[in-house]
Design a protein around this motif. Structure first.
Motif, PDB file in Angstrom:
ATOM      1  N   GLY A  24      -2.686   5.246  -5.685  1.00  0.00           N
ATOM      2  CA  GLY A  24      -3.095   5.757  -4.389  1.00  0.00           C
ATOM      3  C   GLY A  24      -3.466   7.230  -4.478  1.00  0.00           C
ATOM      4  O   GLY A  24      -3.987   7.692  -5.487  1.00  0.00           O
ATOM      5  N   SER A  25      -3.153   7.981  -3.427  1.00  0.00           N
ATOM      6  CA  SER A  25      -3.555   9.391  -3.355  1.00  0.00           C
ATOM      7  C   SER A  25      -2.454  10.354  -3.786  1.00  0.00           C
ATOM      8  O   SER A  25      -2.546  11.552  -3.546  1.00  0.00           O
ATOM      9  CB  SER A  25      -4.000   9.727  -1.925  1.00  0.00           C
ATOM     10  N   ASP A  26      -1.402   9.834  -4.412  1.00  0.00           N
ATOM     11  CA  ASP A  26      -0.300  10.676  -4.886  1.00  0.00           C
ATOM     12  C   ASP A  26      -0.746  11.404  -6.155  1.00  0.00           C
ATOM     13  O   ASP A  26      -0.728  10.844  -7.252  1.00  0.00           O
ATOM     14  CB  ASP A  26       0.924   9.801  -5.171  1.00  0.00           C
ATOM     15  N   GLN A  29       1.803  11.742  -9.111  1.00  0.00           N
ATOM     16  CA  GLN A  29       1.986  10.468  -9.809  1.00  0.00           C
ATOM     17  C   GLN A  29       0.751  10.135 -10.637  1.00  0.00           C
ATOM     18  O   GLN A  29       0.857   9.628 -11.757  1.00  0.00           O
ATOM     19  CB  GLN A  29       2.260   9.348  -8.801  1.00  0.00           C
ATOM     20  N   GLN A  88       4.386  -4.166  -5.873  1.00  0.00           N
ATOM     21  CA  GLN A  88       3.944  -2.822  -6.236  1.00  0.00           C
ATOM     22  C   GLN A  88       4.621  -1.762  -5.364  1.00  0.00           C
ATOM     23  O   GLN A  88       4.929  -2.014  -4.198  1.00  0.00           O
ATOM     24  CB  GLN A  88       2.426  -2.711  -6.093  1.00  0.00           C
ATOM     25  N   PRO A  89       4.840  -0.572  -5.939  1.00  0.00           N
ATOM     26  CA  PRO A  89       5.418   0.518  -5.148  1.00  0.00           C
ATOM     27  C   PRO A  89       4.535   0.839  -3.941  1.00  0.00           C
ATOM     28  O   PRO A  89       3.314   0.761  -4.026  1.00  0.00           O
ATOM     29  CB  PRO A  89       5.439   1.696  -6.135  1.00  0.00           C
ATOM     30  N   LYS A  90       5.154   1.161  -2.836  1.00  0.00           N
ATOM     31  CA  LYS A  90       4.459   1.552  -1.605  1.00  0.00           C
ATOM     32  C   LYS A  90       3.648   0.416  -0.987  1.00  0.00           C
ATOM     33  O   LYS A  90       2.818   0.644  -0.113  1.00  0.00           O
ATOM     34  CB  LYS A  90       3.546   2.764  -1.848  1.00  0.00           C
ATOM     35  N   SER A  91       3.862  -0.815  -1.463  1.00  0.00           N
ATOM     36  CA  SER A  91       3.155  -1.962  -0.893  1.00  0.00           C
ATOM     37  C   SER A  91       4.135  -2.793  -0.077  1.00  0.00           C
ATOM     38  O   SER A  91       5.289  -2.959  -0.457  1.00  0.00           O
ATOM     39  CB  SER A  91       2.549  -2.817  -2.009  1.00  0.00           C
ATOM     40  N   SER A  92       3.671  -3.284   1.057  1.00  0.00           N
ATOM     41  CA  SER A  92       4.519  -4.090   1.933  1.00  0.00           C
ATOM     42  C   SER A  92       3.636  -4.994   2.779  1.00  0.00           C
ATOM     43  O   SER A  92       2.406  -4.872   2.764  1.00  0.00           O
ATOM     44  CB  SER A  92       5.347  -3.182   2.846  1.00  0.00           C
ATOM     45  N   THR A  95       1.436  -2.823   5.025  1.00  0.00           N
ATOM     46  CA  THR A  95       0.234  -2.219   4.436  1.00  0.00           C
ATOM     47  C   THR A  95      -0.842  -3.274   4.176  1.00  0.00           C
ATOM     48  O   THR A  95      -2.028  -2.996   4.314  1.00  0.00           O
ATOM     49  CB  THR A  95       0.562  -1.479   3.125  1.00  0.00           C
ATOM     50  N   TYR A 135      -7.272   3.483   6.248  1.00  0.00           N
ATOM     51  CA  TYR A 135      -6.638   2.829   5.096  1.00  0.00           C
ATOM     52  C   TYR A 135      -7.460   1.618   4.667  1.00  0.00           C
ATOM     53  O   TYR A 135      -7.395   0.560   5.289  1.00  0.00           O
ATOM     54  CB  TYR A 135      -5.210   2.410   5.439  1.00  0.00           C
TER      55      TYR A 135
END
Length: 202
Positions: A24-26, A29, A88-92, A95, A135
């Motif tokens: 993503g936009s991190d 990371q 995946q991280p930050k996925s739910s 989202t 998004y």
């Protein structure tokens, strides 16, 4: 990508796209993953295969792949990607529903305009620039390509029905759930994609 150059390497467009989908936009990371990839390739070109090996995810396991499949009305392909996406991280589920809603709204917007593909793609870019932090679930270029190709596959009625199903799913996520997120999303994807079979039979 400048981060790759600073790490003494280069990165292909497909590898950068896959990495962006995962990270993503991190930026911190992203820089960390680029350093790992540069080390893995010993300063050589970072390819999509390298990203898959180091980050641990393949293209067909990303949210972008799931979104592309839904845009094409391919429910089976989208559902196959679902468990990987949710890990995946930050996925739910939230989202995923958000990205699907943005996509279907974009396709409905394009369907209503009836523009030639090249002009529609330009209009999508303008719309995204105006919207700012919309998004899309993947890089703008990938989203615009998918949306533009998808417009002829949907009717206004089908899009209205799909958006109604997404609104219902969004409301359900805010209440006590009787089934898992994966089960709910699989049912949602089937509902959103349905109609293509009857259309082919017509």
């Amino acid at each position: 990508m400048q981060q790759a150059e600073r790490a003494g390497s280069t990165i292909s467009e497909s590898a950068a796209s896959l990495l962006e989908e995962v990270v993503g936009s991190d930026l911190s990371q992203l820089a960390l993953e680029i350093e790992k990839l540069a080390s893995y390739t010993h300063g050589g070109a970072i390819t999509e295969d390298a990203v898959s090996a180091v980050v641990g995810i393949r293209r067909e396991e990303t949210l972008g792949h799931l979104l592309d499949a839904v845009a094409r009305r391919e429910a089976t392909t989208a559902i196959a990607a679902l468990p990987h996406v949710l890990q995946q991280p930050k996925s739910s589920a939230v989202t995923v529903v958000m990205a699907l809603t943005v996509q279907l709204l974009a396709i409905a917007w394009g369907e209503a305009r009836g523009l030639p593909p090249a002009r529609l793609a330009n209009e999508y870019y303008s719309l995204l620039k105006e919207g700012g932090s919309v998004y899309t679930g993947r890089a703008w270029g990938d989203a615009v390509t998918a949306w533009t190709k998808a417009v002829p596959k949907w009717t206004a009625r089908e899009l209205d029905d799909a958006l109604a199903a997404l609104a219902g799913a969004d409301a359900a996520l805010k209440e006590t759930r009787l089934s898992s997120d994966e089960q709910m999303l699989a049912t949602l994807i089937l509902t959103v994609c349905r109609g293509s079979t009857s259309r082919r039979a017509a």
